[in-house]
Design a protein around this motif. Structure first.
Motif, PDB file in Angstrom:
ATOM      1  N   ILE A  59       0.862  -1.178   0.000  1.00 41.73           N
ATOM      2  CA  ILE A  59       0.000   0.000   0.000  1.00 41.73           C
ATOM      3  C   ILE A  59       0.901   1.231   0.000  1.00 41.73           C
ATOM      4  CG2 ILE A  59      -1.825   1.227   1.225  1.00 41.73           C
ATOM      5  CD1 ILE A  59      -2.538  -1.504   2.545  1.00 41.73           C
ATOM      6  N   THR A  60       0.843   1.997  -1.076  1.00 43.47           N
ATOM      7  CA  THR A  60       1.696   3.173  -1.219  1.00 43.47           C
ATOM      8  C   THR A  60       0.888   4.426  -0.917  1.00 43.47           C
ATOM      9  OG1 THR A  60       2.994   2.050  -2.929  1.00 43.47           O
ATOM     10  CG2 THR A  60       3.218   4.436  -2.771  1.00 43.47           C
ATOM     11  N   LEU A  61       1.273   5.137   0.134  1.00 38.75           N
ATOM     12  CA  LEU A  61       0.607   6.380   0.531  1.00 38.75           C
ATOM     13  C   LEU A  61       1.365   7.531  -0.118  1.00 38.75           C
ATOM     14  CD1 LEU A  61      -0.070   5.565   4.291  1.00 38.75           C
ATOM     15  CD2 LEU A  61      -1.394   4.944   2.254  1.00 38.75           C
ATOM     16  N   ASP A  62       0.931   7.901  -1.287  1.00 37.82           N
ATOM     17  CA  ASP A  62       1.683   8.809  -2.146  1.00 37.82           C
ATOM     18  C   ASP A  62       1.691  10.238  -1.605  1.00 37.82           C
ATOM     19  OD1 ASP A  62       2.851   9.971  -4.527  1.00 37.82           O
ATOM     20  OD2 ASP A  62       2.139   8.182  -5.559  1.00 37.82           O
ATOM     21  N   GLY A  63       2.842  10.860  -1.653  1.00 36.07           N
ATOM     22  CA  GLY A  63       2.993  12.241  -1.223  1.00 36.07           C
ATOM     23  C   GLY A  63       3.768  12.391   0.066  1.00 36.07           C
ATOM     24  N   GLY A  64       3.748  11.359   0.922  1.00 35.67           N
ATOM     25  CA  GLY A  64       4.498  11.395   2.171  1.00 35.67           C
ATOM     26  C   GLY A  64       3.610  11.598   3.383  1.00 35.67           C
ATOM     27  N   PHE A  65       3.217  10.500   4.054  1.00 32.41           N
ATOM     28  CA  PHE A  65       2.390  10.651   5.252  1.00 32.41           C
ATOM     29  C   PHE A  65       3.241  11.139   6.422  1.00 32.41           C
ATOM     30  CE2 PHE A  65       4.023   6.409   6.083  1.00 32.41           C
ATOM     31  CZ  PHE A  65       4.004   6.271   7.463  1.00 32.41           C
ATOM     32  N   ASP A  66       2.605  11.813   7.369  1.00 25.84           N
ATOM     33  CA  ASP A  66       3.290  12.377   8.533  1.00 25.84           C
ATOM     34  C   ASP A  66       3.379  11.298   9.608  1.00 25.84           C
ATOM     35  OD1 ASP A  66       4.137  13.776  10.798  1.00 25.84           O
ATOM     36  OD2 ASP A  66       3.067  15.602  10.223  1.00 25.84           O
ATOM     37  N   SER A  67       4.555  10.707   9.765  1.00 29.51           N
ATOM     38  CA  SER A  67       4.711   9.606  10.716  1.00 29.51           C
ATOM     39  C   SER A  67       4.581  10.077  12.163  1.00 29.51           C
ATOM     40  CB  SER A  67       6.061   8.914  10.509  1.00 29.51           C
ATOM     41  OG  SER A  67       7.130   9.823  10.681  1.00 29.51           O
ATOM     42  N   VAL A  68       4.940  11.338  12.451  1.00 34.00           N
ATOM     43  CA  VAL A  68       4.826  11.851  13.817  1.00 34.00           C
ATOM     44  C   VAL A  68       3.360  11.908  14.248  1.00 34.00           C
ATOM     45  CG1 VAL A  68       5.244  13.852  15.308  1.00 34.00           C
ATOM     46  CG2 VAL A  68       6.971  13.145  13.656  1.00 34.00           C
ATOM     47  N   MET A  69       2.473  12.163  13.314  1.00 29.64           N
ATOM     48  CA  MET A  69       1.053  12.255  13.635  1.00 29.64           C
ATOM     49  C   MET A  69       0.362  10.896  13.590  1.00 29.64           C
ATOM     50  SD  MET A  69      -0.175  15.854  11.954  1.00 29.64           S
ATOM     51  CE  MET A  69      -1.454  16.000  13.211  1.00 29.64           C
TER      52      MET A  69
END
Length: 446
Positions: A59-69
């Motif tokens: 599953i590719t979450l395109d654009g860059g998910f915020d891992s801190v959140m």
């Protein structure tokens, strides 16, 4: 007027404007008034396999998910140079770990998750990160085969499609990678994003329609069209057996894709994000034993939040994780002769880059060359956490064998180490695929 032969009529049908044929499948959208439809024609199934199947869903979450959140939650009081976007009390307690407030329904699967933090991409360009994920290599070229194709060819089981790529989002013309000299692609040659057989966003969107079976109807002339294609292939490629075999394999996979699309239920319970219908289709692909490796990709740069990071990530990331949790529930409930589908499926969740730790002038977060990965399912160590990020949000070096951040032969957590470990999990030899020695991350393996 000369009378057309049936062969000429069929060839003309294949080129009719607006019929919306799928390549190598001969399908049109359900309900088209100008072509008579019949029930799905029989497609030759592979012989039953006694080996326990192994599926992969990336599953590719395109654009860059915020891992801190989401998965790499921080205490705002001690977060150093990281803008968390939430108060300490807003973090969510799982069964094992603390999560950020946008983890959504994935929180209930904490026991099954393996979190990998500080994965090093060494790029802040979408195109380069996309190419790295596609190739499964930090250093790659135009001839590097897609990672999904490689693993799909290694995985055991009888599913006929090695790699199925499902692109979700909004219908648009196909967009190849920009032909630019980028790190890892010094020749500046265009590299396709997907690999495998691709399903476009317009097809995926049909899953949100009325409850009924079959995304596509099968024209009455489908079988004859396929026979014609086989005859023409043998005529033109008869003297080139390798090319003929590859062409025949493509046609056969197209038939199996037709079978998948003709039997998938249009209704989906996975709503709220554009990724949901794609995950529903991935579930159909695994449940029906149609594909061994499935890539589900969110709309391009969907999570690229250079402005108002908290609001946009909240609106887009949480619904995505809710849909992923629902997808895992479907896999957990569905059983076959070998157990639940979740027990037979390895799930990989990642983005092509990360988000900068500090907010910019418009309260967005720019690109960052590291991010977290989420793994679970077959062969993955449930509940494990591998790697960590420091007060500057830099990945801490670890020992690949022990996972220790303080002892052993510590080194940065390179993205190639994850690719090599997943290849090993699929039954491949990392050395034969140019990953080098001692690249396995033992801490993520069950």
């Amino acid at each position: 007027m000369a009378r057309s032969s049936r062969r000429e009529v069929l060839q003309a049908l294949a080129g009719v404007s607006g019929l919306a044929l799928l390549p190598a499948c001969g399908l049109h959208r359900a309900g088209a008034p100008d072509v008579k439809s019949t029930s799905t024609p029989p497609v030759a199934l592979p012989p039953p396999s006694t080996a326990r199947p192994h599926y992969f869903v990336r599953i590719t979450l395109d654009g860059g998910f915020d891992s801190v959140m989401t998965v790499d939650a921080k205490d705002p009081a001690t977060a150093g140079e990281v803008d968390t976007g939430y108060r300490a009390a807003e973090r969510l307690q799982g069964t094992r770990r603390l999560f950020g407030p946008l983890i959504g329904g994935l929180l209930r699967h904490d026991d099954a998750l393996c979190l990998v933090h500080g994965v090093r991409y060494d790029t802040v360009a979408h195109e380069t990160g996309e190419a790295i994920l596609r190739a499964g290599h930090q250093r790659h070229g135009a001839s590097t085969p897609p990672f999904g194709d490689v693993l799909g060819g290694l995985l055991p089981g009888s599913a006929p499609i090695p790699h199925l790529h499902i692109q979700t989002g909004f219908p648009r013309p196909p967009r190849p990678l920009d032909a630019l000299p980028l790190p890892g692609n010094p020749e500046g040659r265009a590299i396709p994003l997907a690999g495998g057989l691709s399903i476009d966003p317009a097809t995926v969107e049909l899953l949100t329609g009325e409850p009924r079976r079959g995304l596509f109807d099968t024209p009455s002339w489908f079988e004859e069209m396929q026979t014609l294609r086989h005859e023409e292939a043998r005529q033109w490629l008869g003297g080139r057996p390798e090319e003929l075999a590859a062409h025949e394999q493509t046609l056969q996979q197209g038939q199996h894709l037709q079978r998948l699309l003709s039997t998938a239920d249009r209704h989906t319970a996975l709503r709220g994000s554009p990724l949901g219908p794609g995950l529903q289709l991935a579930f159909h692909a695994v449940r029906g034993n149609h594909a061994r490796f499935v890539t589900v990709r969110s709309p391009r740069v969907w999570l690229d939040t250079h402005t108002d990071n908290v609001a946009l990530q909240s609106a887009r990331t949480r619904p995505i994780f809710d849909n992923i949790a629902g997808f895992l529930d479907l896999l957990q409930r569905e059983r076959n002769a070998f157990g639940t589908l979740l027990e037979q499926t390895t799930i990989v969740i990642a983005s092509e880059l990360g988000r900068f730790p500090k907010l910019n002038m418009v309260r967005g977060k720019d690109h960052w060359p590291e991010n977290s990965w989420i793994l679970l399912g077959r062969g993955i160590r449930a509940g494990a956490t591998v790697g960590q990020t420091d007060a500057r949000f830099r990945g801490v070096s670890i020992d690949y064998r022990s996972g220790s951040t303080t002892e052993g032969q510590r080194r940065p957590l390179e993205i190639d180490a994850l690719f090599a470990t997943l290849l090993h999990l699929a039954g491949g030899d990392p050395l034969r695929h140019d990953y080098g020695r001692d690249m396995l991350l033992h801490g993520i393996l069950a």
